[in-house]
Scaffold this active site. Structure first.
Site, PDB file in Angstrom:
ATOM      1  N   HIS B 217       0.809  -1.211   0.000  1.00  0.00           N
ATOM      2  CA  HIS B 217       0.000   0.000   0.000  1.00  0.00           C
ATOM      3  C   HIS B 217       0.850   1.272   0.000  1.00  0.00           C
ATOM      4  CE1 HIS B 217      -4.277  -1.526   0.643  1.00  0.00           C
ATOM      5  NE2 HIS B 217      -3.533  -2.529   0.255  1.00  0.00           N
ATOM      6  N   SER B 221       0.018  -1.221  -6.401  1.00  0.00           N
ATOM      7  CA  SER B 221       0.166  -2.457  -7.154  1.00  0.00           C
ATOM      8  C   SER B 221       0.862  -2.211  -8.482  1.00  0.00           C
ATOM      9  CB  SER B 221      -1.210  -3.071  -7.429  1.00  0.00           C
ATOM     10  OG  SER B 221      -1.853  -3.413  -6.238  1.00  0.00           O
ATOM     11  N   LYS B 245     -14.354  -7.923  -8.648  1.00  0.00           N
ATOM     12  CA  LYS B 245     -13.580  -8.832  -9.489  1.00  0.00           C
ATOM     13  C   LYS B 245     -12.971  -9.963  -8.650  1.00  0.00           C
ATOM     14  CE  LYS B 245     -10.420  -8.692 -13.379  1.00  0.00           C
ATOM     15  NZ  LYS B 245      -9.862  -7.828 -14.419  1.00  0.00           N
ATOM     16  N   ASP B 246     -12.470  -9.623  -7.453  1.00  0.00           N
ATOM     17  CA  ASP B 246     -11.929 -10.655  -6.561  1.00  0.00           C
ATOM     18  C   ASP B 246     -13.012 -11.629  -6.116  1.00  0.00           C
ATOM     19  OD1 ASP B 246      -9.367  -9.744  -6.725  1.00  0.00           O
ATOM     20  OD2 ASP B 246      -9.356  -8.702  -4.805  1.00  0.00           O
ATOM     21  N   GLU B 289       5.393 -34.025  -0.339  1.00  0.00           N
ATOM     22  CA  GLU B 289       4.159 -33.545  -0.934  1.00  0.00           C
ATOM     23  C   GLU B 289       4.456 -32.894  -2.284  1.00  0.00           C
ATOM     24  OE1 GLU B 289       1.432 -34.858   0.285  1.00  0.00           O
ATOM     25  OE2 GLU B 289       0.477 -33.084   1.125  1.00  0.00           O
TER      26      GLU B 289
END
Lengths: 255, 422
Positions: B217, B221, B245-246, B289
């Site tokens: 922040h 971005s 959108k998320d 894994e």
């Protein structure tokens, strides 16, 4: 946007597809798919088959193999009544105690008891089985590559070894066991048990029934899991449509 | 204003009363409401939010699992099966937690991939990127210790193999291994400390995630074009544009997650982990894994033990210095024709390593791993530094709004510097 999301899907698919490579070990024989009723997203257990499988387990397998995670009460999920479960449980003697005098004592089994184990400890099991340890079967269908299909293949996979295969003393040839030499002698023979519903007790039928029973024992939640999963996926698909519509609406003036 | 009440414009009187004394609502509004966000994100920018949700799911399910789990070598396996059978919806908790680990790595791998492809690690976001690498390392440690807890065969032998890696270090190696084990073999003491740390580390992750977001922040971005927003016409408020959108991305993620949990809950696991741990029986192939397989393949590609361990750790530690290995001022691979191909090949090398890591350590997999590992490192240490000097990037768009809206208004002054040089 579509192109990039397709790309993302491709990466995800690649990761998922590569994962079972981790498990494709062993040069073991290919295990045929038996098309069990519990396979697939809508799969449910064939109750009659699982009940017959329990009969095979208790009359044959349980002589050597424990199922220490199972309780008799669990059998009610297979469609047995409370009385039937109580009758099955009461046929075994279990050790309880100590009582008020500090003594351990034997009593008939109750539905809340775990399946009685054939041997008190692994050493006793080995001593009685030529040094081999019969594995606990509680989760065997989850603990073997191929699951129930493997169990069926193993139980029907006995036979004469090919001429170039040498079988050690006290061992038996099995087409599907990794390494093909198994300490367990052929466990199922035709007409070994008598089914109440007159299903012919062929080796194939018994193997199929016991594989179904062991799958149920390993995954008793499977039916609930499948039915919940269908509802949740349908709900999420609708929600995805709504979420996409909302997104389109909000973004309508931003492009 | 040295002290006194915060000047709040929250309409609700109760919330305003709080906000005047502790302006968290103003902060939330600033950081998640009106926060200016580049308007051209594609769906790759969903994965940060997805990782956040995934972390919360892991912590929530983990706390409930811990209420029923017994961290003792003689009881752990049965207590996990008890959760599966007798705890109300325990099977759901456990399968969500176990598959949630896989989902977490899928999401984070895509998140990291996106950062590499669009150059999100470059100035001024170096620290943001490095904090992300720290989170990834913490995730690996947490996932590794979590996989040990069911105390199955792969738990036990995976723990044995991985902890033994530290013995390769000269002088302190044996001491580190004894410290990890809490004894002289993987045993109850190991299980106990792994359970304790498995509960602790997720909260450390939460802390570093917080720092990751603080750093995000400050710099804002990155975006698919890799050029900085030049004004309000290049950004949109985070809410409602990116919350919407998320949300859509989140539902898609839940569909994949639910598909695994409800219809293939053991697909990504290993059958051997349903066999109780037995120190006397070694599984034919010990595999970690799936999400560790690329690094496991690098480890096994090196014939020397210490060399393999160093290469394995180095393969992740090299990410820390990525911002200084890649000196090209152009962020997005869209405008770097050669680097783009080299990076896509690097992606292939990563997937090849993932595939080889699951195969037995024999030919041809060892040779394939060596080539893939060599390219993996060459991309970072040779190709990127070299391309920074010789590659001629494509012309960058003048601004985000120009590229997205096809000729929107240009702010005064923005046109004067067409090339973004970070």
């Amino acid at each position: 946007m579509l192109r990039t999301s397709l790309k993302a899907l491709a990466i995800l698919g690649g990761l998922l597809a590569a994962a079972p490579a981790a498990q494709a070990a062993e040069g073991a024989a290919h295990i045929p798919n038996q098309g069990f009723s519990f396979q697939g997203p809508f799969g449910v257990y064939d109750r009659a088959s699982a009940q017959r499988g329990f009969q095979v387990y208790s009359q044959v397998c349980s002589a050597c193999h424990a199922m220490h995670l199972m309780s008799y009460r669990n059998l009610r999920d297979l469609g047995l009544t409370e009385q039937q479960v109580a009758a099955i449980a009461s046929q075994v003697q279990v050790q309880d105690g100590p009582n008020d005098e500090g003594q351990m004592f034997e009593r008939p089994g109750r539905p809340s008891d775990r399946f009685r184990s054939p041997f008190p400890n692994p050493q006793a099991a080995r001593a009685a089985n030529n040094g081999a340890l019969p594995p606990d079967l509680s989760v065997i269908a989850k603990a073997r590559e191929g699951g129930a299909n493997y169990i069926y293949a193993l139980l029907t996979g006995y036979g004469d070894p090919p001429p170039d295969v040498h079988i050690a003393e006290g061992m038996h040839y099995n087409a599907y066991f990794p390494g093909h030499q198994i300490a367990m002698a052929r466990p199922l023979n035709p007409d070994q048990v008598e089914f109440a519903d007159h299903t012919p007790a062929t080796v194939e039928n018994m193997a199929r029934d016991v594989a179904t029973f062991l799958q149920w024992a390993a995954e008793p939640e499977l039916e609930l899991r499948h039915s919940m999963g269908i509802k949740i996926i349908v709900f999420l698909l609708v929600l995805a449509g709504l979420a996409y519509a909302v997104k389109r609406k909000i973004w309508a003036n931003a492009h | 204003m040295a002290s006194g009440l915060h000047n709040s414009d929250i309409p609700n009187p109760v919330l305003r009363w709080i906000d005047q004394r502790m302006p968290i609502f103003t902060m939330m509004q600033k950081e998640y409401g009106s926060f200016p966000t580049p308007r051209n994100f594609n769906y790759f920018w969903n994965f940060g939010a997805l990782a956040m949700v995934n972390l919360m799911i892991m912590i929530a399910t983990g706390i409930f699992l811990a209420m029923h789990y017994t961290p003792h070598s003689s009881m752990a396996f049965d207590s996990v099966e008890r959760i599966m059978r007798d705890v109300n919806f325990g099977w759901l908790l456990r399968y969500v937690h176990a598959n949630g680990a896989s989902m977490f790595f899928i999401v984070v791998y895509i998140h990291i991939w996106r950062g590499m492809y669009y150059g999100s690690y470059k100035a001024p976001r170096e620290l943001l990127w490095m904090l992300g690498v720290v989170i990834f390392l913490l995730m690996m440690a947490t996932a590794f210790m979590g996989y040990v807890l069911p105390w199955g065969q792969m738990s036990f032998w995976g723990a044995t193999v991985i902890t033994n890696l530290f013995s390769a270090f000269p002088l302190v190696g044996e001491w580190i291994v004894t410290l990890l084990w809490g004894g002289f073999s993987v045993d109850n003491a190991t299980l106990n400390r792994f359970f304790s740390l498995h509960y602790l580390l997720p909260f450390v992750i939460v802390g570093v995630v917080f720092l990751h977001i603080v750093a995000l922040h400050i710099t804002g971005s990155n975006n698919p074009l890799g050029i900085e927003p030049k004004g309000p016409q290049d950004t949109l408020p985070f809410h409602p544009y990116y919350t919407a959108k998320d949300s859509f991305g989140l539902v898609i993620y839940f569909i994949v997650f639910a598909g695994l949990v409800f219809f293939a809950p053991n697909y990504l696991g290993h059958p051997d982990n349903y066999i109780p741990a037995d120190p006397l029986v070694t599984p034919a192939h010990i595999v970690p894994e799936w999400y560790f397989l690329p690094f496991y393949a690098i480890l096994r590609a090196v014939p020397d033990k210490l060399g393999g361990v160093l290469m394995m750790f180095g393969s992740i530690l090299v990410w820390f210095v990525l911002p200084w290995l890649d000196r090209s001022p152009v962020r997005s691979m869209r405008f770097r024709p050669i680097a783009r191909i080299c990076f896509l090949l690097w992606t292939v090398s990563f997937l090849v390593l993932l595939w080889c890591g699951g195969k037995p350590a024999e030919e041809p997999y060892v040779t394939i791993s060596r080539f893939a590992a060599a390219y993996y490192f060459a991309y970072f240490l040779v190709i990127l530094p070299l391309l920074s000097r010789i590659e001629k990037p494509l012309p960058l768009p003048e601004s985000i709004s120009r590229a997205v809206l096809g000729g929107g208004p240009l702010p005064a002054g923005a046109a004067a510097k067409p090339m973004e040089k970070a």
